[in-house]
Design an enzyme around this catalytic site. Structure first.
Site, PDB file in Angstrom:
ATOM      1  N   GLN A  89      43.495 -27.924 129.002  1.00 54.31           N
ATOM      2  CA  GLN A  89      42.174 -28.494 129.284  1.00 54.31           C
ATOM      3  C   GLN A  89      42.345 -29.791 130.074  1.00 54.31           C
ATOM      4  OE1 GLN A  89      39.623 -28.298 125.458  1.00 54.31           O
ATOM      5  NE2 GLN A  89      41.721 -28.008 124.776  1.00 54.31           N
ATOM      6  N   CYS A 107      34.201 -29.945 147.942  1.00 54.70           N
ATOM      7  CA  CYS A 107      32.967 -30.175 148.697  1.00 54.70           C
ATOM      8  C   CYS A 107      31.764 -29.719 147.864  1.00 54.70           C
ATOM      9  CB  CYS A 107      33.021 -29.415 150.015  1.00 54.70           C
ATOM     10  SG  CYS A 107      31.509 -29.576 150.955  1.00 54.70           S
ATOM     11  N   GLY A 160      47.365 -30.783 120.460  1.00 51.81           N
ATOM     12  CA  GLY A 160      46.660 -31.989 120.905  1.00 51.81           C
ATOM     13  C   GLY A 160      45.259 -31.780 121.411  1.00 51.81           C
ATOM     14  N   THR A 161      44.538 -30.861 120.792  1.00 54.83           N
ATOM     15  CA  THR A 161      43.123 -30.726 121.153  1.00 54.83           C
ATOM     16  C   THR A 161      42.250 -30.830 119.903  1.00 54.83           C
ATOM     17  OG1 THR A 161      41.411 -29.307 122.122  1.00 54.83           O
ATOM     18  CG2 THR A 161      43.315 -28.166 121.158  1.00 54.83           C
ATOM     19  N   ASP A 211      45.168 -33.993 134.195  1.00 54.16           N
ATOM     20  CA  ASP A 211      46.076 -35.042 134.658  1.00 54.16           C
ATOM     21  C   ASP A 211      47.281 -34.541 135.450  1.00 54.16           C
ATOM     22  OD1 ASP A 211      47.778 -34.024 132.616  1.00 54.16           O
ATOM     23  OD2 ASP A 211      47.149 -35.540 131.177  1.00 54.16           O
ATOM     24  N   HIS A 261      39.803 -27.039 133.139  1.00 57.59           N
ATOM     25  CA  HIS A 261      38.829 -28.080 133.495  1.00 57.59           C
ATOM     26  C   HIS A 261      39.144 -28.764 134.818  1.00 57.59           C
ATOM     27  CE1 HIS A 261      37.793 -28.367 128.911  1.00 57.59           C
ATOM     28  NE2 HIS A 261      37.267 -27.306 129.490  1.00 57.59           N
ATOM     29  N   CYS A 318      30.221 -26.602 150.492  1.00 60.80           N
ATOM     30  CA  CYS A 318      30.948 -25.353 150.807  1.00 60.80           C
ATOM     31  C   CYS A 318      32.039 -25.041 149.789  1.00 60.80           C
ATOM     32  CB  CYS A 318      31.512 -25.402 152.230  1.00 60.80           C
ATOM     33  SG  CYS A 318      32.958 -26.463 152.394  1.00 60.80           S
ATOM     34  N   ARG A 351      39.985 -43.585 136.591  1.00 63.03           N
ATOM     35  CA  ARG A 351      40.879 -42.680 135.848  1.00 63.03           C
ATOM     36  C   ARG A 351      42.142 -42.353 136.674  1.00 63.03           C
ATOM     37  NH1 ARG A 351      37.555 -39.087 133.066  1.00 63.03           N
ATOM     38  NH2 ARG A 351      39.411 -38.004 132.351  1.00 63.03           N
ATOM     39  N   CYS A 391      34.044 -33.759 153.494  1.00 59.00           N
ATOM     40  CA  CYS A 391      34.661 -32.434 153.617  1.00 59.00           C
ATOM     41  C   CYS A 391      35.200 -32.261 155.034  1.00 59.00           C
ATOM     42  CB  CYS A 391      33.621 -31.366 153.312  1.00 59.00           C
ATOM     43  SG  CYS A 391      34.237 -29.696 153.557  1.00 59.00           S
TER      44      CYS A 391
END
Ligand code: BJW
Ligand code: ZN
Length: 246
Positions: free
Chosen positions: A108, A134, A191-192, A111, A126, A137, A77, A151
């Site tokens: 949401q 990590c 656009g959702t 990108d 999101h 932690c 992606r 990490c």
């Protein structure tokens, strides 16, 4: 040859745009579609990877079961996104932050295209694909096209800093978004598919607080019936029309 119809922006919306101060824009994958980013659902362009639907690979269970596969999916992606640029819809929305006294942008999307277009203080529900976190932690770090190893603090395994199905949203993100929704006068839903909660509940909060709801989407969604105005069409075409209307 069919004539493409431009959606009509009502006089009511024009007035509200001119007089309103408190505006919320909620965006989803469709706003990035014209930049070349595939959406999740519908349009024959849904994301499937190695035969797995995205809601299987993008899930809390998959992180537990096979973190390497999750990384491979997000490497793919990130690679898809590396050359992608904001489109006129992202740019139009970025210009609104200086046109309204109280402007909130809640996305949401992971990108980062709103920020690339110049939007500040974006509430990312999101997470962000350009960050890793990590697994032990919780320390986050930025990631480019390559995959970060471990990490820097505790040396443990990293994972993409995105919210998968069955995971909690980042601390405070939904609360911030809900606060903006509860106090806005005008709410754009762009656009959702409005299928994923709790994000899909934000327009309902705005509506209950008396806001005027306007949806921009070529397709109907479960929220369409709730909206005061529906502007059918692509975000990259409709948003600039709205910008010209005030
Ligand atoms: C255009 C266009 C153009 C095309 N212009 N438009 C209440 C009821 C039922 C279930 C739940 C509930 N509350 C919570 C749940 C569970 C779950 C959920 O909602 N499930 C439903 C699907 C049933 N929610 C969660 O798990 C969330 N966590 C949570 O609630 O925590 C508490 C909890 C914990 C444990 C158990 C239960 C609760 C987390 C949700 C995380 C979502 N993550 C993803 C993946 C991110 C990482 C990745 O990228 O892989 O986020 S899923 C995916 O969907 C992604 C998106 O952000 C999200 C929303 O999709 P979006 O943006 O709407 O895109 P599409 O593709 O669906 O739609 C595109 C739209 O664009 C379409 O309408 C097109 O028409 C349109 N379009 N071209 C304008 N040019
Ligand atoms: Zn750590």
């Amino acid at each position: 040859m069919p004539v493409a119809l431009r959606p009509t922006i009502s006089a009511e919306l024009r007035d509200r745009l001119r007089q309103g101060n408190r505006v919320l824009v909620l965006t989803g994958a469709g706003i990035s579609a014209e930049s070349g980013v595939p959406t999740f659902r519908g349009g024959g362009n849904s994301l499937v990877w190695k035969g797995m639907p995205f809601d299987v690979i993008s899930s809390a269970q998959m992180v537990q079961r096979d973190l390497d596969a999750v990384w491979e999916w997000f490497d793919y992606r990130r690679n898809l996104l590396s050359d992608v640029k904001p489109n006129p819809a992202h740019q139009e929305i970025a210009s609104w932050q200086d046109r309204f006294a109280n402007f909130g942008l809640v996305t949401q999307n992971i990108d980062g295209l709103h920020q690339k277009a110049g939007s500040r203080d974006v509430v990312e529900l999101h997470g962000n694909i350009w960050r890793a976190r990590c697994t032990v932690c919780g320390l986050t770090r930025d990631t480019g096209a390559g995959r970060p190893d471990a990490c820097l603090d505790c040396g443990d395994r990293l994972r993409p800093d995105v919210v998968l199905f069955g995971e909690l949203l980042p601390a405070g993100a939904f609360e911030r978004a809900a606060q903006i929704a509860a106090t806005c006068e005008l709410c754009f839903i762009v656009g959702t598919s409005a299928l994923v909660y709790p994000a899909a509940g934000l327009p309902e909060i705005a509506k209950s607080a008396g806001a005027y709801l306007c949806e921009v989407n070529p397709e109907q969604t479960p929220l369409t019936y709730l909206c005061d105005e529906v502007l059918p069409g692509k975000a990259g075409e409709v948003l600039p029309l709205i910008g010209d209307a005030f």
